[in-house]
Scaffold this active site. Structure first.
Site, PDB file in Angstrom:
ATOM      1  N   CYS A  89       0.849  -1.185   0.000  1.00  0.00           N
ATOM      2  CA  CYS A  89       0.000   0.000   0.000  1.00  0.00           C
ATOM      3  C   CYS A  89       0.887   1.239   0.000  1.00  0.00           C
ATOM      4  O   CYS A  89       2.086   1.162   0.247  1.00  0.00           O
ATOM      5  CB  CYS A  89      -0.862  -0.003   1.248  1.00  0.00           C
ATOM      6  SG  CYS A  89      -1.775  -1.527   1.465  1.00  0.00           S
ATOM      7  N   GLU A  95       3.741 -13.393 -14.563  1.00  0.00           N
ATOM      8  CA  GLU A  95       3.416 -12.135 -13.884  1.00  0.00           C
ATOM      9  C   GLU A  95       2.650 -11.174 -14.780  1.00  0.00           C
ATOM     10  O   GLU A  95       1.648 -10.615 -14.377  1.00  0.00           O
ATOM     11  CB  GLU A  95       4.722 -11.411 -13.498  1.00  0.00           C
ATOM     12  CG  GLU A  95       5.258 -11.656 -12.134  1.00  0.00           C
ATOM     13  CD  GLU A  95       6.525 -10.836 -11.880  1.00  0.00           C
ATOM     14  OE1 GLU A  95       7.488 -10.952 -12.661  1.00  0.00           O
ATOM     15  OE2 GLU A  95       6.549 -10.081 -10.906  1.00  0.00           O
ATOM     16  N   HIS A  98      10.230 -36.808 -15.961  1.00  0.00           N
ATOM     17  CA  HIS A  98       9.804 -37.552 -14.770  1.00  0.00           C
ATOM     18  C   HIS A  98       8.419 -37.090 -14.324  1.00  0.00           C
ATOM     19  O   HIS A  98       8.194 -36.834 -13.143  1.00  0.00           O
ATOM     20  CB  HIS A  98      10.833 -37.399 -13.653  1.00  0.00           C
ATOM     21  CG  HIS A  98      12.165 -37.966 -14.015  1.00  0.00           C
ATOM     22  ND1 HIS A  98      12.389 -39.317 -14.158  1.00  0.00           N
ATOM     23  CD2 HIS A  98      13.341 -37.361 -14.328  1.00  0.00           C
ATOM     24  CE1 HIS A  98      13.651 -39.523 -14.517  1.00  0.00           C
ATOM     25  NE2 HIS A  98      14.243 -38.345 -14.641  1.00  0.00           N
ATOM     26  N   LYS A 115       8.451 -14.048 -15.219  1.00  0.00           N
ATOM     27  CA  LYS A 115       8.129 -12.824 -15.978  1.00  0.00           C
ATOM     28  C   LYS A 115       6.888 -13.037 -16.831  1.00  0.00           C
ATOM     29  O   LYS A 115       5.987 -12.209 -16.872  1.00  0.00           O
ATOM     30  CB  LYS A 115       9.282 -12.406 -16.913  1.00  0.00           C
ATOM     31  CG  LYS A 115      10.476 -11.771 -16.292  1.00  0.00           C
ATOM     32  CD  LYS A 115      10.308 -10.323 -15.928  1.00  0.00           C
ATOM     33  CE  LYS A 115       9.860 -10.155 -14.511  1.00  0.00           C
ATOM     34  NZ  LYS A 115      10.808 -10.364 -13.451  1.00  0.00           N
TER      35      LYS A 115
HETATM   36  C1  G6P Z   1       7.209  -8.810  -5.343  1.00  0.00           C
HETATM   37  C2  G6P Z   1       7.455  -8.394  -6.787  1.00  0.00           C
HETATM   38  C3  G6P Z   1       8.554  -9.256  -7.403  1.00  0.00           C
HETATM   39  C4  G6P Z   1       9.815  -9.176  -6.550  1.00  0.00           C
HETATM   40  C5  G6P Z   1       9.525  -9.606  -5.114  1.00  0.00           C
HETATM   41  C6  G6P Z   1      10.698  -9.330  -4.194  1.00  0.00           C
HETATM   42  O1  G6P Z   1       6.568 -10.027  -5.307  1.00  0.00           O
HETATM   43  O2  G6P Z   1       6.272  -8.495  -7.539  1.00  0.00           O
HETATM   44  O3  G6P Z   1       8.841  -8.790  -8.713  1.00  0.00           O
HETATM   45  O4  G6P Z   1      10.807  -9.982  -7.114  1.00  0.00           O
HETATM   46  O5  G6P Z   1       8.420  -8.866  -4.592  1.00  0.00           O
HETATM   47  O6  G6P Z   1      10.863  -7.939  -4.074  1.00  0.00           O
HETATM   48  P1  G6P Z   1      12.149  -7.245  -3.535  1.00  0.00           P
HETATM   49  O7  G6P Z   1      11.827  -5.798  -3.471  1.00  0.00           O
HETATM   50  O8  G6P Z   1      12.440  -7.838  -2.199  1.00  0.00           O
HETATM   51  O9  G6P Z   1      13.254  -7.543  -4.506  1.00  0.00           O
END
Ligand code: G6P
Length: 605
Positions: A2, A485, A501, A482
């Site tokens: 948020c 997402e 497997h 990717k």
């Molecule tokens: C979220 C994002 C990801 C990211 C992950 C870790 O889930 O959508 O893209 O890799 O958080 O975020 P950070 O800021 O710890 O790299």
């Protein structure tokens, strides 16, 4: 997750809040809201969906010089207007980031004391608790300190108290919150980027501090009285947080990768060899280390797997990567003589932070690789290696990952020299190869014809497999993530030899199987696995270094990897997979920068 924004000053608050919320929207975007103090009255406006929907509800009548705003990523309670912030109970109105862990217990107690609730959120419960303590002749600050004694969890709050018109109060615990000092007033924000259109001067709110913002001043309270804020100048500028002519932040950030990697590696190379003195890191921190644990979430975990593999390969120090949300619940048996490397673009991911706390409790040294500045993770780590990717706004990370990979690669070479498993000349060659990777990123971005063609061939598919061995497999994890997402195509990464497997049963006529073969030493093995899928009807797509095989042998659709070394191939694979996901998502009409259900920075466990 948020986002919080607050403003008190001489200008129209609703415009400033909406502008700030539009910037914060990348953090969470299922609903938003603002609270304005208008002609002595509190008015709350909330809307489900994008900030644009909220903006459409705000009229000129809503003129005000003081207000708070919020973008939400739902945790407690569904996505609805009732659950959107700000919440108001009694004489208190607030916005909240984080999670109140004991909210059910508090809610039951407060209901017993006569409070009733309109939403399912933990936030409204906190609001009632502040109201309970905000009684006659009690200053808001005192009410805040009394209330937070009862709260367990993480939080950043922006609060308005009836009777203190034109003032905003803020406090935080394990969730970031900053004060911005502008020429037209004072700002509160959970993210520095949301302050940039208004001011570059900011001060962090420390744990256990409460701030009171007025039109022309910010008062910082501690338990012992008033303290002086430490004002700092942001090094970022507003343009860096804008799209700059690109259709999406993701595309802009993909294009910024060569520059980001260059900026990240240059200060860490000296005499052609890795050198982390720029980060205050010398050989001392590695003395006596028997093993390395790397922790991270999402893409940071994927790059951590690559880092662990590279470290073992070059230094022979035992290294493993862990998903941060699992680390402390399924802890490794041996935590002795362990160096923990935490990876996080945002530096605020709750699970990564929790892993670091666990590691420190176990007596481990912690080095973090972080992109954002002034984060909770940085403060809790012994050493920080900053990546210089600049602000990353698209939810799907790209340049964050690329810069993390470059640091881990340099670190593995550094450790190779440290353990004498790599001789200096070989180490220099490896550093040179990393340097060439930067030019190669630029080359691939000018040569995207095949990726576009491939995207047009697979964008209607429902499922896609990525296969590879060793480092290629970890890159497959990132490629699959990717694609999932941002395009919502089901995608799965498999070790090339493992597919048969079980999972090969899912291959049907035309199922895309993307194979990565940058690990040249394993190319023939992976190729056999590609053929296994081909004979079961797969549409095989292979990324293969040049001159290794004739394209006909490798698959139905072959992309020749640029470069001459493993690290160059890996960077080229990364570029191809990022751009493929981007182009596929574009063809599917997806909201690329703000994929459904996701958030950029996940500050809840
Ligand atoms: C979220 C994002 C990801 C990211 C992950 C870790 O889930 O959508 O893209 O890799 O958080 O975020 P950070 O800021 O710890 O790299």
């Amino acid at each position: 997750m948020c986002g919080i924004i607050g403003y008190v000053g001489t200008e129209n608050a609703s415009r400033r809040l909406i502008e700030g919320l539009k910037i914060l929207e990348y953090r969470g975007y299922d609903s938003s809201g603002i609270c304005l103090l208008s002609r002595g009255e509190i008015s709350i406006i909330r809307a489900v969906g994008r900030v644009e929907n909220l903006e459409n509800k705000v009229t000129d009548k809503d003129e005000s010089f003081c207000g708070i705003g919020h973008t939400r990523w739902a945790t407690h309670g569904s996505v609805s207007e009732e659950n959107a912030h700000p919440h108001r109970v009694g004489r208190v109105t607030l916005v909240h980031n984080g999670i109140i862990e004991n909210y059910l217990e508090l809610r039951t107690r407060l209901e017993g004391e006569g409070y009733s609730f309109k939403s399912q959120t933990d936030t409204e419960v906190a609001c009632a608790l502040f109201d309970k303590y905000y009684v006659e002749n009690v200053h808001p600050c005192v009410a805040i300190y009394r209330a937070v004694r009862e709260i367990r969890g993480s939080y950043a709050f922006g609060i308005m108290f009836d009777g203190y018109e034109g003032r905003i109060f803020g406090l935080r615990h394990r969730s970031p919150l900053l004060v911005g000092l502008g020429s037209d007033g004072l700002y509160l924000s959970s993210d520095i980027t949301a302050l940039l259109p208004f001011t570059k001067t900011y001060s962090l709110i420390e744990e256990a501090e409460v701030v009171e913002l007025r039109e022309k001043e910010a008062i910082f309270y501690t338990h012992d009285g008033i303290c002086d804020p430490v004002w700092q100048e942001a090094t970022l500028n507003y343009d860096q947080a804008q799209k700059g002519g690109f259709s999406h932040f993701m595309l802009k950030e993909i294009n910024e990768q060569s520059e980001s990697v260059r900026k990240t590696i240059i200060p860490r190379i000296s005499g052609g060899l890795p050198d982390f003195s720029h980060d205050g890191i010398s050989r001392d921190i590695f003395q006596g280390i028997k093993q390395i644990h790397i922790v991270g979430c999402g893409s940071a975990y994927n790059v951590g797997c690559m880092g662990a593999r590279l470290i073992e390969e070059y230094s022979r120090i035992s290294a493993s990567a862990f998903v941060a949300s699992e680390y402390r619940y399924s802890p490794p048996a041996n935590m002795q003589s362990t160096l923990v490397i935490a990876i996080s673009q945002s530096g605020e991911t709750a699970d990564t932070l929790a892993s670091v706390r666990y590691a420190k409790l176990c007596g481990c040294r912690v080095v973090s690789i972080i992109n954002a500045r002034e984060t909770s993770l940085a403060r809790e780590s012994d050493k920080v290696i900053y990546t210089y990717a600049g602000p990353e706004i698209a939810v799907a990370t790209t340049k964050g990952f690329a810069t993390q990979l470059s640091i881990l690669y340099l670190l593995s070479v550094y450790l190779g020299i440290f353990t004498s498993k790599l001789d200096t000349e070989v180490a220099k060659l490896k550093v040179d190869e990393l340097d060439s990777s930067v030019r190669l990123i630029e080359g691939r971005l000018k040569d995207l014809g095949q990726i576009e063609e491939l995207a047009s061939l697979i964008y209607r598919k429902e499922s896609c497999f990525f296969i590879g061995r060793s480092l290629d497999y970890f890159m497959c994890q990132e490629g699959a993530l990717k694609l999932k997402e941002i395009s919502y195509i089901h995608a799965q990464a498999y070790q090339a030899g493992e597919l048969k497997h079980g999972t090969i049963s899912l291959i049907e006529e035309g199922t895309p199987v993307i194979s990565l073969m940058g690990e040249v030493r394993l190319l023939d093995k992976t190729l056999s696995n590609v053929k296994e899928t081909k004979s079961r009807g797969a549409f095989t797509i292979s990324l293969v270094p040049k001159n290794e095989k004739s394209p006909q042998e490798c698959g139905d659709f072959v992309i020749t990897l640029m470069g001459n070394s493993l690290i160059e191939y890996l960077f080229d694979e990364l570029l191809c997979l990022q751009m493929l996901a981007y182009k596929v998502a574009l063809l599917r009409g997806c909201d690329i920068d703000k994929p459904r259900n996701l958030a950029k920075s996940v500050t809840v466990e």
